[in-house]
Design an enzyme around this catalytic site. Sequence first.
Site, PDB file in Angstrom:
ATOM      1  N   HIS A   1       0.832  -1.208   0.000  1.00  0.00           N
ATOM      2  CA  HIS A   1       0.000   0.000   0.000  1.00  0.00           C
ATOM      3  C   HIS A   1       0.866   1.257   0.000  1.00  0.00           C
ATOM      4  O   HIS A   1       1.194   1.808   1.053  1.00  0.00           O
ATOM      5  CB  HIS A   1      -0.927  -0.030   1.224  1.00  0.00           C
ATOM      6  CG  HIS A   1      -1.982   1.021   1.211  1.00  0.00           C
ATOM      7  ND1 HIS A   1      -3.089   0.977   2.022  1.00  0.00           N
ATOM      8  CD2 HIS A   1      -2.113   2.155   0.482  1.00  0.00           C
ATOM      9  CE1 HIS A   1      -3.845   2.028   1.803  1.00  0.00           C
ATOM     10  NE2 HIS A   1      -3.257   2.770   0.878  1.00  0.00           N
TER      11      HIS A   1
ATOM     12  N   HIS B   1       1.520   5.148  -2.250  1.00  0.00           N
ATOM     13  CA  HIS B   1       1.105   6.123  -3.272  1.00  0.00           C
ATOM     14  C   HIS B   1       2.370   6.841  -3.721  1.00  0.00           C
ATOM     15  O   HIS B   1       2.919   7.640  -2.955  1.00  0.00           O
ATOM     16  CB  HIS B   1       0.124   7.144  -2.684  1.00  0.00           C
ATOM     17  CG  HIS B   1      -1.117   6.540  -2.089  1.00  0.00           C
ATOM     18  ND1 HIS B   1      -2.330   6.546  -2.746  1.00  0.00           N
ATOM     19  CD2 HIS B   1      -1.337   5.931  -0.901  1.00  0.00           C
ATOM     20  CE1 HIS B   1      -3.247   5.969  -1.970  1.00  0.00           C
ATOM     21  NE2 HIS B   1      -2.667   5.580  -0.841  1.00  0.00           N
TER      22      HIS B   1
ATOM     23  N   ARG C   1       2.580   8.721  -6.592  1.00  0.00           N
ATOM     24  CA  ARG C   1       2.214  10.038  -7.163  1.00  0.00           C
ATOM     25  C   ARG C   1       2.563  10.266  -8.620  1.00  0.00           C
ATOM     26  O   ARG C   1       2.365  11.377  -9.122  1.00  0.00           O
ATOM     27  CB  ARG C   1       2.845  11.170  -6.338  1.00  0.00           C
ATOM     28  CG  ARG C   1       2.584  11.137  -4.843  1.00  0.00           C
ATOM     29  CD  ARG C   1       1.123  11.144  -4.525  1.00  0.00           C
ATOM     30  NE  ARG C   1       0.858  11.431  -3.118  1.00  0.00           N
ATOM     31  CZ  ARG C   1      -0.278  11.121  -2.519  1.00  0.00           C
ATOM     32  NH1 ARG C   1      -1.246  10.516  -3.182  1.00  0.00           N
ATOM     33  NH2 ARG C   1      -0.476  11.411  -1.261  1.00  0.00           N
TER      34      ARG C   1
ATOM     35  N   ASN D   1      -4.601   6.407  -7.408  1.00  0.00           N
ATOM     36  CA  ASN D   1      -5.106   7.785  -7.381  1.00  0.00           C
ATOM     37  C   ASN D   1      -4.046   8.801  -7.789  1.00  0.00           C
ATOM     38  O   ASN D   1      -3.744   9.751  -7.077  1.00  0.00           O
ATOM     39  CB  ASN D   1      -5.692   8.133  -6.002  1.00  0.00           C
ATOM     40  CG  ASN D   1      -4.705   7.936  -4.864  1.00  0.00           C
ATOM     41  OD1 ASN D   1      -3.784   7.134  -4.964  1.00  0.00           O
ATOM     42  ND2 ASN D   1      -4.883   8.681  -3.797  1.00  0.00           N
TER      43      ASN D   1
ATOM     44  N   HIS E   1     -10.896   0.946   0.316  1.00  0.00           N
ATOM     45  CA  HIS E   1     -10.804   2.029   1.311  1.00  0.00           C
ATOM     46  C   HIS E   1     -12.220   2.242   1.834  1.00  0.00           C
ATOM     47  O   HIS E   1     -13.096   2.709   1.113  1.00  0.00           O
ATOM     48  CB  HIS E   1     -10.274   3.303   0.633  1.00  0.00           C
ATOM     49  CG  HIS E   1     -10.200   4.494   1.546  1.00  0.00           C
ATOM     50  ND1 HIS E   1      -9.055   5.228   1.722  1.00  0.00           N
ATOM     51  CD2 HIS E   1     -11.126   5.085   2.334  1.00  0.00           C
ATOM     52  CE1 HIS E   1      -9.283   6.208   2.578  1.00  0.00           C
ATOM     53  NE2 HIS E   1     -10.539   6.154   2.956  1.00  0.00           N
TER      54      HIS E   1
ATOM     55  N   ASP F   1       0.732   2.650   3.715  1.00  0.00           N
ATOM     56  CA  ASP F   1      -0.121   3.709   3.160  1.00  0.00           C
ATOM     57  C   ASP F   1       0.704   4.976   2.956  1.00  0.00           C
ATOM     58  O   ASP F   1       0.263   6.084   3.269  1.00  0.00           O
ATOM     59  CB  ASP F   1      -1.345   3.974   4.051  1.00  0.00           C
ATOM     60  CG  ASP F   1      -2.379   4.831   3.329  1.00  0.00           C
ATOM     61  OD1 ASP F   1      -2.212   5.089   2.117  1.00  0.00           O
ATOM     62  OD2 ASP F   1      -3.354   5.253   3.976  1.00  0.00           O
TER      63      ASP F   1
ATOM     64  N   HIS G   1       2.690  14.251   0.920  1.00  0.00           N
ATOM     65  CA  HIS G   1       2.312  15.596   0.491  1.00  0.00           C
ATOM     66  C   HIS G   1       3.444  16.509   0.952  1.00  0.00           C
ATOM     67  O   HIS G   1       4.126  16.212   1.939  1.00  0.00           O
ATOM     68  CB  HIS G   1       1.010  16.041   1.157  1.00  0.00           C
ATOM     69  CG  HIS G   1      -0.166  15.174   0.810  1.00  0.00           C
ATOM     70  ND1 HIS G   1      -0.791  15.221  -0.421  1.00  0.00           N
ATOM     71  CD2 HIS G   1      -0.828  14.236   1.528  1.00  0.00           C
ATOM     72  CE1 HIS G   1      -1.795  14.356  -0.429  1.00  0.00           C
ATOM     73  NE2 HIS G   1      -1.829  13.731   0.732  1.00  0.00           N
TER      74      HIS G   1
ATOM     75  N   GLY H   1      -2.958  12.414   4.409  1.00  0.00           N
ATOM     76  CA  GLY H   1      -1.965  11.434   3.971  1.00  0.00           C
ATOM     77  C   GLY H   1      -0.621  11.722   4.598  1.00  0.00           C
ATOM     78  O   GLY H   1      -0.241  12.887   4.771  1.00  0.00           O
TER      79      GLY H   1
HETATM   80  O1  DOR Z   1      -5.066  10.021   3.862  1.00  0.00           O
HETATM   81  C1  DOR Z   1      -5.073   9.482   2.769  1.00  0.00           C
HETATM   82  N1  DOR Z   1      -4.255   9.899   1.786  1.00  0.00           N
HETATM   83  N2  DOR Z   1      -5.912   8.475   2.537  1.00  0.00           N
HETATM   84  C2  DOR Z   1      -6.090   7.974   1.295  1.00  0.00           C
HETATM   85  O2  DOR Z   1      -6.876   7.088   1.139  1.00  0.00           O
HETATM   86  C3  DOR Z   1      -5.368   8.530   0.156  1.00  0.00           C
HETATM   87  C4  DOR Z   1      -4.117   9.133   0.596  1.00  0.00           C
HETATM   88  C5  DOR Z   1      -3.465   9.959  -0.479  1.00  0.00           C
HETATM   89  O3  DOR Z   1      -3.353   9.473  -1.598  1.00  0.00           O
HETATM   90  O4  DOR Z   1      -3.042  11.082  -0.194  1.00  0.00           O
HETATM   91 ZN    ZN Z   2      -3.812   4.695   0.696  1.00  0.00          ZN
END
Ligand code: DOR
Ligand code: ZN
Length: 440
Positions: free
Chosen positions: A60, A62, A64, A94, A179, A304, A308, A323
């Site tokens: 899990h 991200h 980007r 995403n 999710h 996860d 950012h 996130g």
């Molecule tokens: O807090 C989160 N940030 N939850 C998510 O499901 C997506 C993630 C993100 O991609 O920033």
């Molecule tokens: Zn996630």
Amino acid sequence: MAFDLLIRGGKVWLPEGARNVDVAVIEDRIAAIGTPGVLSAETVLDARGLHVLPGVIDTHVHFREPGMEHKEDLGTGSRAAVLGGVTAVCEMPNTRPATTTAEALMDKLARAHGRMACDYAFFLGATADNADDLAMWEQMAGCAGVKIFMGGSTGTLLVEDNAMLSRILSAGRRRVAVHCEDETRLRERSFLVHENGVPTRHELWHDAETAFLATTRILKLARNSKRNIHVLHVSTKREISLLRKNRDIATFEVTPQHLTLSAPQCYKCLGTLSQVNPPIRKKYHQDALWTAVNEGIVDCLGSDHAPHTLAEKAKLYPTSPSGIPGVQTLVPIMLTHVAAGRLSLSTFVALTSTGPARLYAIAAKGYIAVGFDADFTIVDLKARRTIDRSWLASRCGWSPFEGMTVTGLPVCTIIRGHIVMRDGCVLTPYNGRPLRFQEA
Ligand code: DOR
Ligand code: ZN
């Protein structure tokens, strides 16, 4: 026999338990496991005093790319992974554009080729438009499966209504990652944080009921559709009770941040840096997560990793994005829990290697066994360091765990026989290959 690499003198976590054995590698596979001192090879890695674990798989993250490379990209994210002892990742859809078509998936695979330090696979995002194509696309090489967002977060991916969820669940065979936050309830309660500026309110808005409603709903729909699901980042006590009764169709994940940080302290100390969906909650929820971990009913840990920038996080809540990064800190944070006696090393291995490989049916990974990929996360359980920015490789450049002194660090990351990270240096930054999966 001539071996390419020998890991000598370590305590090796085999499927039957930890043993003092040497592990020999030919090319990308484990070729022999033998009594200490008997095997030899061209390259010998001295693992005395260290624990040799199967490669840590973080299912899990991200990263980007494409579209938000100012936060992270496949190169920076995967370097953070291997510095943190992670040998393979599954990346979420995403991005911008979102990974919702075969073309978008192929684009990610093309971008990853020759640019990632660890092995990888990419999720397809489910939408109202692609439900009928997912069954075919989920079989593509390098695809980790399908992800559903029941509640909105970073990006635009969202599937709310039951009819559409059922259509997605009815098509395809692989386990679907979900999710679970109920979008209707989130919308109804958004007045709670309207131009509010106080991130403590995040767990009130995205409350436990929001998560519980969505998890209850997806379990019912999954059972009707006879489809297996994987509930991501479980964060509440009631979801644990529910998932405990649905182990035949549902696996689930918890994150290091939900096991380590708790409300309200995290919001006071870290503000929006601890803002994440689902939120960090009060201690009694965290206690339920720990009970579940130690009972063996949790299937995997996922970071996860959702970076950012600090500038984005500095926006006034609730315009600040949710996130937090975590792919590099997953292993040290959890080993610190091992050092503190909250977690056994065998449960750690189950949650970070065996579990992820089993639940997503990842081929030839998750165990130290002859014939499996030669992936190892070698850790020093006694090594200590303070998490600081100089160590972090994510482009976002921060961690909610900064200032924390951890006990237990990855000292070497080996992927398919290549020493990719050693003593905090990335030696082979472009070694990553797509994960392979068993037929569903
Ligand atoms: O807090 C989160 N940030 N939850 C998510 O499901 C997506 C993630 C993100 O991609 O920033
Ligand atoms: Zn996630």
